[in-house]
Design an enzyme around this catalytic site. Structure first.
Site, PDB file in Angstrom:
ATOM      1  N   GLU A 193      28.460  51.448  73.780  1.00  0.00           N
ATOM      2  CA  GLU A 193      29.654  51.062  73.007  1.00  0.00           C
ATOM      3  C   GLU A 193      30.039  49.623  73.336  1.00  0.00           C
ATOM      4  O   GLU A 193      30.168  49.243  74.506  1.00  0.00           O
ATOM      5  CB  GLU A 193      30.830  52.012  73.265  1.00  0.00           C
ATOM      6  N   GLU A 230      33.197  46.042  77.984  1.00  0.00           N
ATOM      7  CA  GLU A 230      34.502  45.526  77.570  1.00  0.00           C
ATOM      8  C   GLU A 230      34.910  44.464  78.595  1.00  0.00           C
ATOM      9  O   GLU A 230      34.950  44.751  79.791  1.00  0.00           O
ATOM     10  CB  GLU A 230      35.519  46.687  77.529  1.00  0.00           C
ATOM     11  N   ASP A 243      30.529  40.878  78.602  1.00  0.00           N
ATOM     12  CA  ASP A 243      29.970  40.769  77.258  1.00  0.00           C
ATOM     13  C   ASP A 243      28.831  41.774  77.054  1.00  0.00           C
ATOM     14  O   ASP A 243      27.889  41.809  77.859  1.00  0.00           O
ATOM     15  CB  ASP A 243      29.452  39.329  77.090  1.00  0.00           C
ATOM     16  N   ASP A 266      36.210  42.095  66.950  1.00  0.00           N
ATOM     17  CA  ASP A 266      37.099  40.976  66.607  1.00  0.00           C
ATOM     18  C   ASP A 266      36.572  40.317  65.333  1.00  0.00           C
ATOM     19  O   ASP A 266      35.396  39.952  65.258  1.00  0.00           O
ATOM     20  CB  ASP A 266      37.125  39.964  67.758  1.00  0.00           C
ATOM     21  N   LYS A 297      38.393  32.745  60.838  1.00  0.00           N
ATOM     22  CA  LYS A 297      38.182  31.347  60.422  1.00  0.00           C
ATOM     23  C   LYS A 297      36.697  31.049  60.270  1.00  0.00           C
ATOM     24  O   LYS A 297      35.897  31.459  61.118  1.00  0.00           O
ATOM     25  CB  LYS A 297      38.791  30.392  61.447  1.00  0.00           C
ATOM     26  N   THR A 328      40.317  55.506  67.348  1.00  0.00           N
ATOM     27  CA  THR A 328      40.607  54.556  68.427  1.00  0.00           C
ATOM     28  C   THR A 328      42.036  54.050  68.288  1.00  0.00           C
ATOM     29  O   THR A 328      42.668  54.184  67.244  1.00  0.00           O
ATOM     30  CB  THR A 328      39.665  53.328  68.414  1.00  0.00           C
ATOM     31  N   ARG A 329      42.484  53.435  69.345  1.00  0.00           N
ATOM     32  CA  ARG A 329      43.832  52.881  69.379  1.00  0.00           C
ATOM     33  C   ARG A 329      44.006  51.781  68.324  1.00  0.00           C
ATOM     34  O   ARG A 329      44.997  51.733  67.602  1.00  0.00           O
ATOM     35  CB  ARG A 329      44.057  52.293  70.774  1.00  0.00           C
ATOM     36  N   TYR A 330      43.006  50.925  68.241  1.00  0.00           N
ATOM     37  CA  TYR A 330      43.104  49.828  67.274  1.00  0.00           C
ATOM     38  C   TYR A 330      43.138  50.375  65.844  1.00  0.00           C
ATOM     39  O   TYR A 330      43.890  49.893  64.999  1.00  0.00           O
ATOM     40  CB  TYR A 330      41.924  48.852  67.448  1.00  0.00           C
ATOM     41  N   GLU A 331      42.342  51.382  65.581  1.00  0.00           N
ATOM     42  CA  GLU A 331      42.325  51.995  64.248  1.00  0.00           C
ATOM     43  C   GLU A 331      43.722  52.520  63.894  1.00  0.00           C
ATOM     44  O   GLU A 331      44.217  52.315  62.779  1.00  0.00           O
ATOM     45  CB  GLU A 331      41.323  53.151  64.243  1.00  0.00           C
TER      46      GLU A 331
END
Ligand SMILES: C[S@@+](CC[C@H](N)C(=O)[O-])C[C@H]1O[C@@H](n2cnc3c(N)ncnc32)[C@H](O)[C@@H]1O
Length: 190
Positions: free
Chosen positions: A21, A46, A73, A95, A99, A169-172
């Site tokens: 992951e 992570e 990484d 992420d 830009k 997930t939390r971000y979702e």
């Protein structure tokens, strides 16, 4: 982790398959996958200490023995994996680097796909989720022109709805709470 090629048999003496992951955030998806697949060794990467600490708490509370964590990484680990070892790769809400001048930082890139193609087993699955539609298009454009991967969707609901065996997930949850729809893409290594 010692230098050189990662020795998965040594890292996971009891595992019969391996998963990876990238950017596990708070680790809720990784911990749920580890619980659901106890015979599968999962490496999570992570760079942020808070996320790593949250995952370690879940590993401890659930007495998970099939998880190994790299604080850093994911690409540094990927290049050290043996060929054709991963049955599953999870890239959940990477992420988006919106830009133009930052697009080169996006995780999905030609070089990363070469590495993923090398380390995934034939029939292995890459799962990618995003709430950033430009990133979804970017990922699809890279992966659909790459013959080494096949997008498994057959109907719109295959990418609009999160499958039952794909923990959230939390971000979702944050994205959904803010009214941003998410897409769930599955690619099979050919
Ligand atoms: C938007 S967050 C999503 C976190 C988690 N996957 C989720 O869905 O809640 C993206 C995460 O990817 C991590 N990340 C970014 N680039 C990475 C890389 N090259 N290797 C490992 N993790 C990375 C970031 O630290 C961040 O925690």
């Amino acid at each position: 982790m010692p230098d050189g090629v990662v020795d998965l048999a040594r890292l996971f003496p009891a595992a019969s398959a391996f998963a990876f992951e990238v950017g596990f955030g708070g680790g809720e998806h990784l911990a749920a996958q580890a619980r659901a697949h106890p015979a599968r060794g999962i490496i999570g990467c992570e760079p942020f200490l808070n996320g790593v600490a949250k995952l370690l708490t879940q590993i401890d509370e659930n007495e998970l023995t099939n998880v190994r964590v790299h604080m850093g990484d994911a690409r540094d680990v990927m290049v050290r994996l043996p060929a054709r070892c991963l049955a599953a790769v999870y890239v959940l809400f990477p992420d988006p680097w919106p830009k133009l001048r930052h697009h080169k930082r996006r995780f999905i890139q030609a070089q990363t796909l070469d590495e993923l193609a090398r380390v995934m087993t034939h029939g292995g699955e890459l799962r990618l989720a995003t709430d950033h539609m430009a990133y979804a298009c970017w990922a699809l454009s890279h992966l659909m022109r790459d013959e080494r991967f096949r997008w498994s969707a057959e109907t719109a609901s295959d990418w609009r709805a999160r499958p039952g065996d794909w923990p959230g997930t939390r971000y979702e949850q944050k994205a959904l709470n803010a009214g941003r729809p998410c897409v769930y893409l599955r690619f099979i290594r050919q």
